[in-house]
Scaffold this motif. Structure first.
Motif: not given
Length: 308
Positions: A100-110
């Protein structure tokens, strides 16, 4: 570590007045609630080092590609008024290739790339503040099994609601199956009037309606023709805005890698961002969705319950 001054700048991008208005709208013009929301958001940014998130590439690239193939989102183009158009493959996003941490990180980066790079570029181009975007949600493939993703979706939407409020002008929902229509019927009455007005459910792939506000070249690929819903297999299609091979994702990933190399910051592992507690009203909506999914599941199991 980034200071409060830099954090504020990253939040308002030179337009503090417009930023204040966004937070006020999100709190129904209640000044003290909006003030608390801004302070909480600034603290969240500092504590979670959000200002350096564009210096933290998700590596190796194969991991990032698998995230792109299971968290379907991308920039397909721009409206005639200059707003960015983001396509989101709600139905086919599986969120099952990383933590989940990677998906949240990716979303915040976008989000951060949109706010720090794309919107300022458009503001300069149009000579006036461009602070919002359009989102087109593709419901192709939405199934009862999506219930297993409700936790991660709630985490991502809570991050958006509390730290990126009022960044989306309109949500267009396309390729709608029965399961969405049933949920929308029970969720819509629970939404604030302001939110209801933002959601437009279009018939079919939504192409004709969307062509009123954008050119054909800016349509997300799943709106280009009837039955062209988003695919789960998107790895190598440069016209597919979800794919890592699409110009937007190549530009975003190259930018993050470049920033990281400048700061010598390439680190393995995900950025662990703390997820704020959802608003009680939003938590209630999630419960209603879960109950509706369960009800539909029970109907499907009954002898007369054949719904698509």
């Amino acid at each position: 570590m980034t200071g409060v001054k830099d954090t504020k700048k990253n939040m308002h991008q030179g337009y503090p007045k417009e930023t204040l208005v966004r937070f006020l709208k999100a709190r129904e013009w209640n000044v003290s609630k909006a003030h608390k929301m801004i302070v909480d958001s600034l603290n969240w940014r500092i504590q979670n080092e959000i200002d350096s998130v564009l210096e933290r590439p998700i590596v190796p690239v194969d991991l990032y590609r698998s995230i792109r193939d299971s968290q379907l989102i991308g920039l397909s183009g721009y409206t005639k008024e200059g707003l960015p158009v983001f396509g989101i493959g709600v139905g086919h996003s599986t969120y099952d290739k990383a933590s989940v941490h990677y998906y949240v990180q990716s979303h915040i980066q976008i989000n951060e790339y949109r706010d720090r790079i794309i919107l300022p570029r458009l503001t300069q181009q149009f000579g006036q503040p461009v602070t919002k975007c359009i989102k087109v949600l593709d419901m192709t493939g939405l199934k009862l099994s999506a219930l297993s993703q409700i936790k991660i979706l709630t985490s991502i939407s809570t991050v958006d609601d509390l730290n990126y409020p009022e960044k989306t002008e309109t949500y267009y929902v396309v390729n709608v199956p029965y399961i969405f229509s049933a949920c929308w019927k029970v969720v819509k009455p629970l939404l604030q009037e302001r939110t209801k007005k933002k959601v437009k459910v279009l018939s079919g792939c939504g192409r004709d309606e969307l062509l009123k506000i954008m050119d054909y070249s800016s349509l997300p690929h799943f709106c280009c023709r009837e039955g062209s819903g988003s695919s789960k297999h998107s790895s190598t299609d440069v016209d597919n805005c979800f794919s890592l091979d699409h110009p937007f994702h190549k530009e975003l990933y190259d930018h993050i890698k470049e920033q990281a190399s400048c700061r010598e910051l390439i680190k393995m592992g995900s950025l662990h961002v703390s997820i704020p507690e959802p608003d009680p009203d939003d938590a209630k909506i999630v419960e209603v969705i879960q109950a509706e999914f369960q009800k539909i599941g029970e109907q499907d199991e009954s002898p007369n319950g054949n719904k698509d």
